[in-house]
Design an enzyme around this catalytic site. Structure first.
Site, short mmCIF file in Angstrom:
data_model
loop_
_atom_site.label_atom_id
_atom_site.label_comp_id
_atom_site.label_asym_id
_atom_site.label_seq_id
_atom_site.Cartn_x
_atom_site.Cartn_y
_atom_site.Cartn_z
N TYR A 157 0.96 -1.57 0.00
CA TYR A 157 0.07 0.33 -0.01
C TYR A 157 0.97 1.57 -0.05
O TYR A 157 0.95 1.96 -1.01
CB TYR A 157 -0.79 0.35 1.21
CG TYR A 157 -1.56 1.63 1.55
CD1 TYR A 157 -2.24 1.55 0.83
CD2 TYR A 157 -1.06 2.34 2.72
CE1 TYR A 157 -3.24 2.87 0.94
CE2 TYR A 157 -1.67 3.88 2.70
CZ TYR A 157 -3.09 3.85 2.42
OH TYR A 157 -3.56 4.85 1.83
N ARG A 280 -0.01 -6.95 12.95
CA ARG A 280 -0.18 -7.34 11.40
C ARG A 280 1.04 -6.34 10.88
O ARG A 280 1.58 -5.71 11.39
CB ARG A 280 -1.33 -6.60 11.55
CG ARG A 280 -2.35 -6.65 11.55
CD ARG A 280 -4.02 -6.49 10.71
NE ARG A 280 -3.76 -4.70 11.09
CZ ARG A 280 -5.55 -4.08 10.12
NH1 ARG A 280 -6.67 -5.54 10.33
NH2 ARG A 280 -5.46 -3.04 10.43
N ASP A 283 2.17 -3.17 9.65
CA ASP A 283 1.99 -2.51 10.46
C ASP A 283 2.63 -1.20 11.38
O ASP A 283 4.34 -1.71 11.17
CB ASP A 283 1.20 -2.95 12.18
CG ASP A 283 -0.08 -2.02 12.66
OD1 ASP A 283 -0.57 -1.62 11.52
OD2 ASP A 283 -0.24 -2.23 13.99
#
Ligand code: UD2
Length: 319
Positions: A157, A280, A283
């Site tokens: 991302y 996660r 993260d």
């Protein structure tokens, strides 16, 4: 000088008539459409409703045209940007965690999608494109994080958002279109979806608290985030659109400068004693903006603190 919402809308009216908002049926996009309509602009929304919802725009009787389609579809893009002098490019995927398992989707939608949107905006003669960037590009930099920090993306991302920014800069440097890249910290507010594990943490915790259910904290809960209310983001985006001396794809942090850890967030939202699971992948540990550049370049400072902002999503503080 810091600029109020009503004077932003007045100035905006003098500069732009027709604005394309990609992702305009989504959480942030639909609030931006509201702001643009208050400023008197005609808005064209391009959205494929993958996560956006038509009902987010249902209160607009007129002044909003809707093109249902993906930013990967050339015809839909051309329809949406025709006659627009400004493109607000918010269409994206939004989850760091989801990008770890679907990296190709994020490369395509966030990276390639931005380049294609820029091409269509140039072809339509738009003067300016504003990208919804992300502070995730900084990775695990020590806060407060300024734009001078060297990016160190820790997820597909974040990598794709950095690629999207580089397309914006390249188009600006080639003199094809003016661009600017606000980097959002953690945005929250009404209409944020809570129905996916990839939704924003405030929306998830608030929905669980309302049902009396227990939240899950990934990690030890001491990770911090800089939560910025969507109404502040809308005002910042309109200021970014109007900043004509800032046009070369500059990155500008959109955050409050204040961090809140997840243990505190769960407590404030009275989300019940949390359950803890492993952190996660991808993260970030701490994420708090240095918001100085936004104030200097755009006259943008946030006005809504977390307690006030949480009341906008129906949360009532304990008396
Ligand atoms: C948010 C944005 C992302 C990007 C980024 C910039 C969302 C969904 N994502 O990513 O688009 O702009 O900020 O930093 O808005 N968590 C829990 N329990 C839950 C859900 C989340 O503990 O049920 C944790 C999660 O592991 C993380 C923190 O809460 O440590 C925030 O997670 P998030 O998904 O709300 O947002 P983030 O920072 O990954």
């Amino acid at each position: 000088m810091i600029v109020s919402a009503s004077s932003v809308e007045e100035q905006f009216r003098a500069m732009f008539e027709r604005v394309c908002v990609t992702g305009g049926a989504g959480f942030i996009g639909s609030h931006l459409v509201d702001g643009l309509r208050r400023a008197g602009a005609t808005v064209v929304v391009l959205d494929d409703l993958s996560t956006g919802r038509r009902e987010n725009l249902a209160h607009h009787a007129d002044g909003v045209d809707f093109v249902e389609g993906s930013i990967g579809d050339a015809t839909a893009r051309e329809d949406a940007v025709a006659g627009c002098d400004l493109v607000m490019h918010l269409a994206s995927r939004v989850s760091v965690a989801e990008s770890m398992s679907e990296p190709e989707l994020y490369r395509r939608v966030v990276g390639t999608g931005t380049r294609e949107m820029l091409e269509s905006a140039v072809a339509a003669g738009a003067r300016r494109l504003v990208l919804a960037g992300s502070c995730s590009v900084y990775g695990d930099a020590p806060p407060p994080i300024s734009e001078a920090t060297t990016p160190a993306p820790a997820s597909p991302y974040a990598e794709a958002k950095l690629v999207a920014e580089s397309h914006c800069r390249a188009f600006a440097e080639a003199g094809r279109i003016a661009t600017i890249c606000p980097r959002f910290f953690n945005v929250y507010g009404p209409r944020q979806r809570a129905d996916s594990p990839y939704s924003g943490v405030i929306a998830i915790f608030a929905a669980l608290a309302a049902r009396g259910e227990t939240p899950v904290i990934f990690g030890d809960g001491r990770q911090t985030r800089d939560f910025i209310h969507v109404e502040d983001v809308v005002r910042g985006l309109m200021l970014a659109a109007m900043a004509t001396d800032t046009h070369g794809g500059e990155a500008v942090n959109f955050g409050t400068g204040r961090g809140t850890d997840l243990l505190e967030l769960a407590r404030v939202l009275r989300a019940g004693p949390p359950r803890f699971e492993a952190a996660r992948d991808g993260d970030i540990r701490h994420s708090v903006a240095d918001p100085g550049r936004a104030a200097r370049l755009l006259g943008f400072e946030t006005e809504i603190d977390l307690a006030t902002g949480l009341s906008s999503i129906g949360h009532r503080p304990t008396s």
